[in-house]
Design a protein around this motif. Structure first.
Motif, PDB file in Angstrom:
ATOM      1  N   SER A  79       0.865  -1.185   0.000  1.00 29.27           N
ATOM      2  CA  SER A  79       0.000   0.000   0.000  1.00 29.27           C
ATOM      3  C   SER A  79       0.887   1.216   0.000  1.00 29.27           C
ATOM      4  N   ILE A  80       0.358   2.311  -0.505  1.00 28.31           N
ATOM      5  CA  ILE A  80       1.112   3.555  -0.429  1.00 28.31           C
ATOM      6  C   ILE A  80       1.353   3.940   1.030  1.00 28.31           C
ATOM      7  N   ALA A  81       0.495   3.417   1.916  1.00 28.40           N
ATOM      8  CA  ALA A  81       0.682   3.649   3.348  1.00 28.40           C
ATOM      9  C   ALA A  81       1.933   2.956   3.866  1.00 28.40           C
ATOM     10  N   GLY A  82       2.421   1.960   3.131  1.00 27.08           N
ATOM     11  CA  GLY A  82       3.666   1.310   3.511  1.00 27.08           C
ATOM     12  C   GLY A  82       4.878   2.159   3.203  1.00 27.08           C
ATOM     13  N   LEU A  83       4.719   3.110   2.282  1.00 24.14           N
ATOM     14  CA  LEU A  83       5.797   4.036   1.927  1.00 24.14           C
ATOM     15  C   LEU A  83       5.686   5.347   2.693  1.00 24.14           C
TER      16      LEU A  83
ATOM     17  N   ILE B 171      -4.080   4.771  10.492  1.00 23.71           N
ATOM     18  CA  ILE B 171      -4.002   3.333  10.180  1.00 23.71           C
ATOM     19  C   ILE B 171      -2.546   2.916  10.383  1.00 23.71           C
ATOM     20  N   GLY B 172      -2.041   3.248  11.559  1.00 20.61           N
ATOM     21  CA  GLY B 172      -0.624   3.097  11.862  1.00 20.61           C
ATOM     22  C   GLY B 172      -0.102   1.676  11.777  1.00 20.61           C
ATOM     23  N   ALA B 173      -0.749   0.748  12.450  1.00 20.15           N
ATOM     24  CA  ALA B 173      -0.269  -0.642  12.447  1.00 20.15           C
ATOM     25  C   ALA B 173      -0.375  -1.243  11.047  1.00 20.15           C
ATOM     26  N   TYR B 174      -1.455  -0.945  10.350  1.00 21.60           N
ATOM     27  CA  TYR B 174      -1.625  -1.412   8.973  1.00 21.60           C
ATOM     28  C   TYR B 174      -0.491  -0.888   8.104  1.00 21.60           C
ATOM     29  N   SER B 175      -0.150   0.379   8.273  1.00 22.44           N
ATOM     30  CA  SER B 175       0.937   0.981   7.501  1.00 22.44           C
ATOM     31  C   SER B 175       2.248   0.244   7.734  1.00 22.44           C
ATOM     32  N   VAL B 176       2.532  -0.086   8.996  1.00 16.37           N
ATOM     33  CA  VAL B 176       3.774  -0.781   9.318  1.00 16.37           C
ATOM     34  C   VAL B 176       3.790  -2.180   8.695  1.00 16.37           C
ATOM     35  N   SER B 177       2.641  -2.860   8.717  1.00 21.24           N
ATOM     36  CA  SER B 177       2.585  -4.191   8.115  1.00 21.24           C
ATOM     37  C   SER B 177       2.843  -4.120   6.615  1.00 21.24           C
ATOM     38  N   LYS B 178       2.379  -3.065   5.989  1.00 18.70           N
ATOM     39  CA  LYS B 178       2.595  -2.903   4.552  1.00 18.70           C
ATOM     40  C   LYS B 178       4.029  -2.481   4.240  1.00 18.70           C
ATOM     41  N   THR B 179       4.663  -1.774   5.163  1.00 20.75           N
ATOM     42  CA  THR B 179       6.091  -1.472   5.015  1.00 20.75           C
ATOM     43  C   THR B 179       6.900  -2.767   5.067  1.00 20.75           C
ATOM     44  N   ALA B 180       6.486  -3.676   5.929  1.00 19.94           N
ATOM     45  CA  ALA B 180       7.179  -4.968   6.046  1.00 19.94           C
ATOM     46  C   ALA B 180       7.148  -5.732   4.725  1.00 19.94           C
TER      47      ALA B 180
ATOM     48  N   ASN C 230      16.291 -16.751 -11.656  1.00 17.48           N
ATOM     49  CA  ASN C 230      15.442 -16.133 -12.673  1.00 17.48           C
ATOM     50  C   ASN C 230      13.987 -16.032 -12.216  1.00 17.48           C
ATOM     51  N   ILE C 231      13.802 -15.782 -10.925  1.00 20.40           N
ATOM     52  CA  ILE C 231      12.469 -15.522 -10.369  1.00 20.40           C
ATOM     53  C   ILE C 231      12.469 -14.079  -9.879  1.00 20.40           C
ATOM     54  N   ARG C 232      11.618 -13.281 -10.469  1.00 11.60           N
ATOM     55  CA  ARG C 232      11.562 -11.874 -10.098  1.00 11.60           C
ATOM     56  C   ARG C 232      10.499 -11.641  -9.025  1.00 11.60           C
ATOM     57  N   VAL C 233      10.794 -10.730  -8.107  1.00  9.05           N
ATOM     58  CA  VAL C 233       9.874 -10.409  -7.015  1.00  9.05           C
ATOM     59  C   VAL C 233       9.702  -8.892  -6.960  1.00  9.05           C
ATOM     60  N   ASN C 234       8.476  -8.444  -7.107  1.00  9.54           N
ATOM     61  CA  ASN C 234       8.189  -7.016  -7.065  1.00  9.54           C
ATOM     62  C   ASN C 234       6.961  -6.744  -6.211  1.00  9.54           C
ATOM     63  N   CYS C 235       6.652  -5.474  -6.058  1.00  3.39           N
ATOM     64  CA  CYS C 235       5.596  -5.073  -5.138  1.00  3.39           C
ATOM     65  C   CYS C 235       4.770  -3.948  -5.749  1.00  3.39           C
ATOM     66  N   LEU C 236       3.473  -4.021  -5.578  1.00  2.00           N
ATOM     67  CA  LEU C 236       2.568  -2.937  -5.954  1.00  2.00           C
ATOM     68  C   LEU C 236       2.124  -2.218  -4.694  1.00  2.00           C
ATOM     69  N   ALA C 237       2.232  -0.899  -4.701  1.00  2.00           N
ATOM     70  CA  ALA C 237       1.763  -0.094  -3.575  1.00  2.00           C
ATOM     71  C   ALA C 237       0.632   0.809  -4.069  1.00  2.00           C
ATOM     72  N   PRO C 238      -0.601   0.311  -4.010  1.00  2.00           N
ATOM     73  CA  PRO C 238      -1.730   1.131  -4.482  1.00  2.00           C
ATOM     74  C   PRO C 238      -1.950   2.342  -3.586  1.00  2.00           C
TER      75      PRO C 238
ATOM     76  N   GLY D  59       0.327  10.357  -8.126  1.00  2.00           N
ATOM     77  CA  GLY D  59       1.297  11.445  -7.940  1.00  2.00           C
ATOM     78  C   GLY D  59       1.566  11.825  -6.508  1.00  2.00           C
ATOM     79  N   ILE D  60       0.999  11.090  -5.549  1.00  2.00           N
ATOM     80  CA  ILE D  60       1.258  11.386  -4.136  1.00  2.00           C
ATOM     81  C   ILE D  60       2.751  11.221  -3.851  1.00  2.00           C
ATOM     82  N   ASP D  61       3.317  12.160  -3.111  1.00  2.00           N
ATOM     83  CA  ASP D  61       4.712  12.059  -2.694  1.00  2.00           C
ATOM     84  C   ASP D  61       4.780  11.023  -1.581  1.00  2.00           C
ATOM     85  N   CYS D  62       5.304   9.839  -1.910  1.00  2.00           N
ATOM     86  CA  CYS D  62       5.296   8.742  -0.944  1.00  2.00           C
ATOM     87  C   CYS D  62       6.701   8.335  -0.517  1.00  2.00           C
ATOM     88  N   ARG D  63       7.632   9.280  -0.605  1.00  2.00           N
ATOM     89  CA  ARG D  63       8.989   8.952  -0.179  1.00  2.00           C
ATOM     90  C   ARG D  63       9.039   8.822   1.325  1.00  2.00           C
ATOM     91  N   LEU D  64       9.759   7.803   1.796  1.00  2.00           N
ATOM     92  CA  LEU D  64       9.929   7.602   3.231  1.00  2.00           C
ATOM     93  C   LEU D  64      10.778   8.711   3.815  1.00  2.00           C
TER      94      LEU D  64
END
Length: 263
Positions: free
Chosen positions: A148-152, A158-167, A183-191, A258-263
């Motif tokens: 989630s963008i809350a992870g960034l 939604i503090g605890a949820y945000s931390v779980s998504k950061t994990a 040759n297995i790629r791993v990526n993440c979507l942060a809606p 376009g949300i600024d989601c830099r940590l």
């Protein structure tokens, strides 16, 4: 009807958890539209039946199974049955997640914290671990974790949820490095803010608490001045698991208007 002209995923098989509604459904549908055979899943059988019928009516190659990601037998059966049905597994999209309680992070009670991290983080880890033997059988497999963008950029109420998504973002980076030689790629979507039942329920609870962090005010802070759609989230995942993203691994793609989601 299938309105997507791309066939980037023809011959691939995907498993998408929590995929009978919301973002998971949008992902499953887009992968199938691009040619993949998709196993959808949900905790509720009626939702699985309804979604499979709907997607099948569009001419898409899908099947479905009940799967509570906290149930080890369900997870193992999901992968086993997918291979039996479609011949293997190329793609895992781990989308299941919960947010049982709102509040600032250090106000979270222990039981809610444990439940959230069990579902959002531990079960995502277990799904990837249990899918790995199947993914290793194929060439150029992919794992996508839905954060989630809350992870960034954590949302205070939604503090605890945000931390779980950061994990999950950390899990993505660690897993990508460990699997790169296979040759297995791993990526993440942060809606970002996507109008779904999940986000509406969160917004409703915030409104009931007279919070300034409701969905309406949040959308007003998005540069694009709108919420995202499940179709847009599906498009990002379809790109990440396609050969068009063959040089991308360990990355988190923020789709937040376009949300600024830099940590």
């Amino acid at each position: 009807m299938n309105s997507i002209s791309s066939n980037r995923l023809t011959g691939r098989v995907a498993v998408v958890t929590a995929s009978t509604e919301g973002i998971g459904y949008g992902i499953a549908r887009r992968l199938a539209q691009e040619g993949a055979k998709v196993m959808i899943s949900s905790r509720k059988e009626e939702n699985v039946i309804k979604s499979v019928q709907k997607l099948t009516n569009e001419g898409l190659s899908v099947s479905g199974q009940v799967c509570d990601v906290t149930n080890a037998e369900h997870r193992q059966s999901l992968f086993k049955n997918t291979k039996e049905k479609f011949g293997g597994i190329d793609i895992l999209v781990s989308n299941a997640g919960i947010n049982p309680k709102l509040g600032y992070v250090l106000e979270s009670d222990e039981s809610s914290w444990d439940e959230m991290f069990h579902v959002n983080v531990k079960c995502s880890f277990l799904l990837a671990k249990e899918a790995l033997p199947y993914l290793r059988e194929r060439k150029g497999s992919n794992i996508v974790f839905v954060s989630s963008i809350a992870g960034l950029h954590p949302y205070p109420y939604i503090g605890a949820y945000s931390v779980s998504k950061t994990a999950l973002i950390g899990l993505t980076k660690a897993a990508a490095k460990s699997l790169v030689t296979e040759n297995i790629r791993v990526n993440c979507l942060a809606p970002g803010i996507v109008k779904t039942k999940f986000s509406t329920d969160v917004s409703s609870n915030l409104n009931q608490r007279n919070s300034k962090l409701n969905m309406t005010s949040s959308v007003g802070r998005i540069p694009m001045q709108r919420s995202g759609t499940i179709e847009e989230m599906g498009a990002v995942v379809a790109f990440l698991v396609s050969d068009d993203a063959s040089y991308i691994t360990g990355e988190t793609i923020a789709a937040g208007g376009g949300i600024d989601c830099r940590l």
